[in-house]
Motif scaffolding. Structure first.
Motif, mmCIF file in Angstrom:
data_model
loop_
_atom_site.group_PDB
_atom_site.id
_atom_site.type_symbol
_atom_site.label_atom_id
_atom_site.label_comp_id
_atom_site.label_asym_id
_atom_site.label_seq_id
_atom_site.Cartn_x
_atom_site.Cartn_y
_atom_site.Cartn_z
ATOM 1 N N ASP A 298 0.818 -1.208 0.000
ATOM 2 C CA ASP A 298 0.000 0.000 0.000
ATOM 3 C C ASP A 298 0.855 1.263 0.000
ATOM 4 N N GLY A 299 2.167 1.100 -0.142
ATOM 5 C CA GLY A 299 3.079 2.235 -0.139
ATOM 6 C C GLY A 299 3.368 2.802 1.227
ATOM 7 N N GLN A 300 2.910 2.130 2.289
ATOM 8 C CA GLN A 300 3.098 2.637 3.642
ATOM 9 C C GLN A 300 4.345 2.060 4.323
ATOM 10 N N THR A 301 5.114 1.277 3.607
ATOM 11 C CA THR A 301 6.350 0.650 4.105
ATOM 12 C C THR A 301 6.144 0.038 5.481
ATOM 13 N N ILE A 302 6.876 0.538 6.461
ATOM 14 C CA ILE A 302 6.869 -0.066 7.793
ATOM 15 C C ILE A 302 5.527 0.069 8.500
ATOM 16 N N ARG A 303 4.655 0.931 8.000
ATOM 17 C CA ARG A 303 3.364 1.182 8.641
ATOM 18 C C ARG A 303 2.260 0.239 8.155
ATOM 19 N N THR A 304 2.498 -0.488 7.080
ATOM 20 C CA THR A 304 1.443 -1.291 6.450
ATOM 21 C C THR A 304 0.704 -2.178 7.444
ATOM 22 N N GLU B 2 7.265 13.144 25.212
ATOM 23 C CA GLU B 2 8.601 12.848 24.709
ATOM 24 C C GLU B 2 8.695 13.238 23.235
ATOM 25 N N GLU B 3 9.843 13.780 22.866
ATOM 26 C CA GLU B 3 10.116 14.095 21.468
ATOM 27 C C GLU B 3 10.877 12.935 20.845
ATOM 28 N N LEU B 4 10.288 12.344 19.805
ATOM 29 C CA LEU B 4 10.869 11.164 19.185
ATOM 30 C C LEU B 4 11.379 11.481 17.783
ATOM 31 N N PRO B 5 12.561 10.995 17.451
ATOM 32 C CA PRO B 5 13.058 11.149 16.072
ATOM 33 C C PRO B 5 12.141 10.432 15.086
ATOM 34 N N ALA B 6 12.328 10.722 13.825
ATOM 35 C CA ALA B 6 11.526 10.093 12.776
ATOM 36 C C ALA B 6 11.586 8.576 12.874
ATOM 37 N N GLU B 7 10.427 7.934 12.701
ATOM 38 C CA GLU B 7 10.310 6.468 12.653
ATOM 39 C C GLU B 7 11.126 5.804 13.764
ATOM 40 N N SER B 8 10.742 6.139 14.983
ATOM 41 C CA SER B 8 11.413 5.578 16.158
ATOM 42 C C SER B 8 10.375 5.292 17.226
ATOM 43 N N CYS B 9 10.807 4.653 18.297
ATOM 44 C CA CYS B 9 9.893 4.328 19.389
ATOM 45 C C CYS B 9 10.610 4.382 20.727
ATOM 46 N N GLN B 10 9.821 4.502 21.778
ATOM 47 C CA GLN B 10 10.310 4.355 23.145
ATOM 48 C C GLN B 10 9.428 3.340 23.848
ATOM 49 N N MET B 11 10.054 2.403 24.559
ATOM 50 C CA MET B 11 9.323 1.403 25.331
ATOM 51 C C MET B 11 9.627 1.686 26.797
ATOM 52 N N ILE B 12 8.662 2.272 27.488
ATOM 53 C CA ILE B 12 8.885 2.812 28.821
ATOM 54 C C ILE B 12 8.121 1.989 29.857
ATOM 55 N N ALA B 13 8.850 1.295 30.717
ATOM 56 C CA ALA B 13 8.238 0.610 31.853
ATOM 57 C C ALA B 13 7.993 1.635 32.944
ATOM 58 N N LEU C 35 5.607 4.451 22.952
ATOM 59 C CA LEU C 35 5.446 5.655 22.154
ATOM 60 C C LEU C 35 6.018 5.381 20.768
ATOM 61 N N PHE C 36 5.229 5.652 19.723
ATOM 62 C CA PHE C 36 5.624 5.319 18.356
ATOM 63 C C PHE C 36 5.487 6.539 17.461
ATOM 64 N N ASN C 37 6.590 6.945 16.889
ATOM 65 C CA ASN C 37 6.553 7.997 15.876
ATOM 66 C C ASN C 37 6.623 7.333 14.517
ATOM 67 N N TRP C 38 5.476 7.214 13.860
ATOM 68 C CA TRP C 38 5.412 6.568 12.553
ATOM 69 C C TRP C 38 5.745 7.539 11.420
ATOM 70 N N GLU C 39 5.888 8.812 11.753
ATOM 71 C CA GLU C 39 6.123 9.833 10.739
ATOM 72 C C GLU C 39 7.600 9.891 10.336
ATOM 73 N N THR C 40 7.854 10.542 9.221
ATOM 74 C CA THR C 40 9.230 10.635 8.709
ATOM 75 C C THR C 40 9.930 11.909 9.183
ATOM 76 N N THR C 41 9.316 12.602 10.151
ATOM 77 C CA THR C 41 9.944 13.769 10.782
ATOM 78 C C THR C 41 9.802 13.646 12.295
#
Length: 792
Positions: free
Chosen positions: A506-512, A675-686, A630-636
């Motif tokens: 669908d052109g969404q790459t990692i988001r599909t 939290e400020e997350l870089p493009a296409e990154s995540c944080q897993m916070i216990a 926390l998931f930043n699915w965006e490219t920015t």
């Protein structure tokens, strides 16, 4: 075309005996019917009222103290309404308002004890002297009133989060929600036995209007007979997420679904080396690698070979000689050497195939053209890529698919990835199918047994396969996105379902996969395991079978999808050539493959197209554990924020927090997380609420940080003790906070309790204020009882 009027009474009798009806029994027959003195019925949660002047129903939720459903109108001219006691095999004894129409049809509006749904069923009658062919039914329509203007509401369905008047329609369910409060109405079909249930929304007179529909294609109802059709459930919820989860529970209860245990799966298809179906040699090498790296202990349990192992001619999509291997392919000696090696490594074998379609052009089917479903022009029902749909009511076809399934099981396979399932519904390929699309269902002649609908024949086909191989074979359905008719029709009959298209189609790459896995999250672990397709980990390298799937890039990006699958506890699949993966990427796989048994919910499900905040929680051990993803699915770069209350935590508490991938404590959290997350990154916070003594906040084995591995934790008289499930060769770290809570606690000693062997425990030098790390190492997989003794 078969002549409908030539159906024999013997065939009619056969259908009635062998049907799979969803029935509501009326004890004692009509003598239990009561004239409608009181125009309403109630249970502990809902009240249903009939307005005789408007000839419509409304439903009130006790929690809201207002009517949330208005203008509910059954299709037909209402003649009588009566109250009756009803009994459901799934939901027990209840009370219903029964509506009889001038057309002879019967509607039941039923409430059962403690059930949050109104259950609407419809019995259709053929009062004529000839058979009728029903293409679709529209049983009821109703309006939703959430006390807000309709343009401030959203609908969530298989097409995603959309304005009510912009939704093309949704298969199986449709939620109308106020995003600001999460208050909402969940409506959906708990059965899809004979027809494909869909729901449509629009805005009328300032309210969201819902129209229900059941698509059949061909539903032949013999003269003088009546038949109960699909059951609709509708309920109001203060949190519509919980409503969707309870809707999934209702499906599971109605269809008696028992979830089958799963493990992570290696799929050969997308691999940059030995992709497609792999080979005998590559499977043996892979099994050996998995065994040497002890990856089974981290959750990997199946090696599944994909398309291109099989023989047959190439006509339309994959070859379809599933009873034999391609002599020029990777398995020229058959399957036994590969399956035995995989089994010897302690793993299970999986195989891809397409059970419900063949190529009518193939010479081997020259004398079996009667096996195929036909279009209305009499030609075989052939669709792009899917090839030719088998007529699953044809006895020879039923024998054929059963024997094929037995053959594969005898080869050593007990995991079936069954692709192109939609072909069994005799419908067109409408890939990529999310929201409703007109697929012209019924653009086919009636089947060999014309009393079977296309959906009913499909479900019979799945039942035939199950009967052939037994309950020990795992059925993985693929893919609902080819045509969503297979979505509801597969419920209760497959163990997992690919709920989206292939990676990046669908052109969404990692988001599909994440897009569909989020909007359908509530089905996971209740109806089936959601399969979002493999999480790619390699940095680069195109798949040898599918050029649309390549490397994932940076290590940060590689963590995104596996972490999502792990926190949501969905179906983890891998498809990189594992022996070539760098250790740092193999590490991601180790920390994400296993599945937790807690509850996972998207915090912002009704706020955005793809949720960015998830909370997983588990209280089963007696200690509440929470992980915020926390998931930043965006490219920015994006800032992701939520209040603790909105995330389901307490704003009155302060929480310790540990960032898994950064491997470090965070500042304590109160009121909100931002939290400020870089493009296409995540944080897993216990996160762990502050106490007056030391507590375990995080562990190192899995991104859920204790949910899977820390089975017991207790504080008593200055001693912190626990039981952990340790993996051989994997340094297991306890991350403990609260060293200064209640007192200035000093660690006096650390020790292992019991007769554990080949194990060590040590406290690391304290390098983080208020935190302590303890490492346990074992040379074998075992349960370890540990104890930390503190003094003031």
């Amino acid at each position: 075309m078969k002549k409908l009027l030539t159906v024999t009474m013997a065939l009619i009798t056969f259908l009635v005996i062998n049907a799979y009806p969803v029935s509501i029994k009326h004890p004692g027959g009509d003598k239990f019917a009561r004239p409608l003195k009181n125009n309403s019925i109630s249970n502990q949660l809902l009240t249903v009222t009939y307005n005789s002047a408007l000839k419509a129903f409304e439903v009130t939720a006790q929690s809201a103290q207002k009517a949330f459903l208005k203008n509910m109108i059954p299709n037909g001219v209402i003649e009588t309404v009566e109250q009756k006691t009803v009994v459901s095999a799934a939901f027990g004894r209840g009370t219903a308002l029964l509506v009889r129409t001038a057309e002879g049809n019967l509607f039941s509006f039923a409430l059962y004890s403690k059930q949050p749904f109104l259950f609407v069923s419809h019995t259709v009658k053929n009062g004529g002297s000839t058979n009728i062919d029903i293409p679709k039914l529209n049983p009821v329509s109703f309006s939703v009133d959430l006390g807000k203007p309709a343009d401030q509401l959203k609908t969530m369905g298989t097409g995603g989060l959309l304005a009510p008047d912009k939704n093309p329609g949704s298969y199986v369910f449709l939620t109308t929600v106020d995003p600001s409060s999460r208050h909402g109405v969940v409506a959906g079909w708990i059965t899809n036995e004979k027809g494909s249930g869909v729901l449509f929304s629009n805005i009328e007179n300032g309210l969201v209007n819902i129209k229900t529909q059941i698509d059949y294609g061909h539903f032949l109802l013999p003269a003088g007979r009546n038949e109960e059709v699909e059951t609709l459930a509708i309920g109001y919820f203060n949190d519509a997420r919980l409503g969707e989860e309870q809707f999934a529970d209702a499906i599971a209860k109605q269809q008696n679904i028992k979830m089958k245990a799963r493990s992570a799966v290696y799929c050969t298809w997308y691999s940059e080396k030995n992709g497609g179906a792999g080979s005998e040699a590559s499977n043996i090498e892979l099994a050996k690698f998995i065994e040497e790296k002890n990856l089974k202990s981290f959750g990997l349990g199946v090696i599944q070979i994909d398309d291109e192992w099989q023989a047959g001619g190439s006509y339309n999509g994959p070859r379809r000689g599933f009873d034999r291997v391609d002599p020029k392919g990777g398995y020229p000696n058959g399957m036994s050497a590969s399956t035995k090696a995989v089994k010897a490594a302690g793993l299970e074998n999986g195989i891809w195939w397409m059970p419900f379609a063949r190529n009518f052009q193939d010479p081997e089917y020259k004398d079996r053209q009667h096996w195929f479903a036909k279009r209305t022009n009499g030609k075989p029902f052939d669709t792009k890529w899917g090839a030719t749909s088998l007529d699953l009511t044809q006895p020879e076809v039923q024998t054929h698919i059963a024997e094929l399934a037995k053959t594969m099981k005898n080869w050593g396979y007990n995991y079936f990835k069954m692709d192109g399932l939609y072909t069994g519904t005799v419908t067109n390929l409408v890939y990529i199918n999310d929201g409703y699309k007109n697929d012209s269902i019924g653009n086919a002649e009636p089947l060999f047994n014309p009393l079977k609908t296309q959906i009913e024949a499909f479900r019979d086909g799945l039942r035939i396969l199950r009967k052939a191989v037994g309950q020990d074979v795992f059925f993985s359905g693929c893919s609902a996105s080819q045509n969503m008719r297979s979505f509801g029709a597969s419920m209760g009959l497959v163990n997992s379902m690919r709920i989206g298209p292939d990676f990046n189609h669908d052109g969404q790459t990692i988001r599909t996969g994440a897009i569909r896995a989020s909007r359908l999250y509530f089905l996971n672990g209740k109806v089936w395991w959601n399969d979002p397709d493999p999480s790619m980990l390699r940095e680069k390298g195109l798949s040898t079978a599918d050029p649309g799937a390549g490397g994932i890039g940076s290590l940060t990006r590689a963590r995104l999808l596996p972490s999502f699958v792990a926190i949501t506890s969905q179906f983890f699949l891998s498809s990189d050539w594992l022996p070539d993966l760098p250790e740092e990427r193999l590490e991601i796989m180790k920390r994400c493959m296993a599945s937790h048994n807690g509850i996972a919910r998207p915090v912002d499900l009704f706020d955005k197209f793809l949720p960015s905040i998830w909370r997983a929680t588990d209280k089963k051990t007696g200690t509440e554990r929470n992980v915020i993803g926390l998931f930043n699915w965006e490219t920015t770069t994006h800032k992701i924020s939520t209040t603790l209350d909105w995330a389901g935590l307490s704003s009155e508490k302060t929480y310790y927090a540990f960032d898994f991938w950064a491997n470090k404590p965070m500042t304590t959290i109160s009121n909100a997380i931002s939290e400020e997350l870089p493009a296409e990154s995540c944080q897993m916070i216990a996160v762990r609420a502050r106490a007056n003594h030391p507590v375990v906040v995080s562990t190192s084995q899995h991104v859920t940080q204790g949910m899977i591995d820390l089975l017991k934790e207790e504080w008593k008289d200055g001693v912190l003790s626990g039981t952990s499930k340790i993996i051989a060769g994997d340094a297991y770290e306890l991350r403990i906070a609260g060293i200064n809570d209640g007192a200035a606690w000093k660690l006096d000693k650390v020790k292992i309790i019991g007769d554990a062997k080949n194990v060590t425990i040590e406290a690391l030098p304290q390098a983080e204020k208020g935190w302590l790390r303890v490492v346990i190492k074992s040379k074998e997989n075992q349960m370890i009882n540990w104890q930390l003794v503190f003094r003031k």
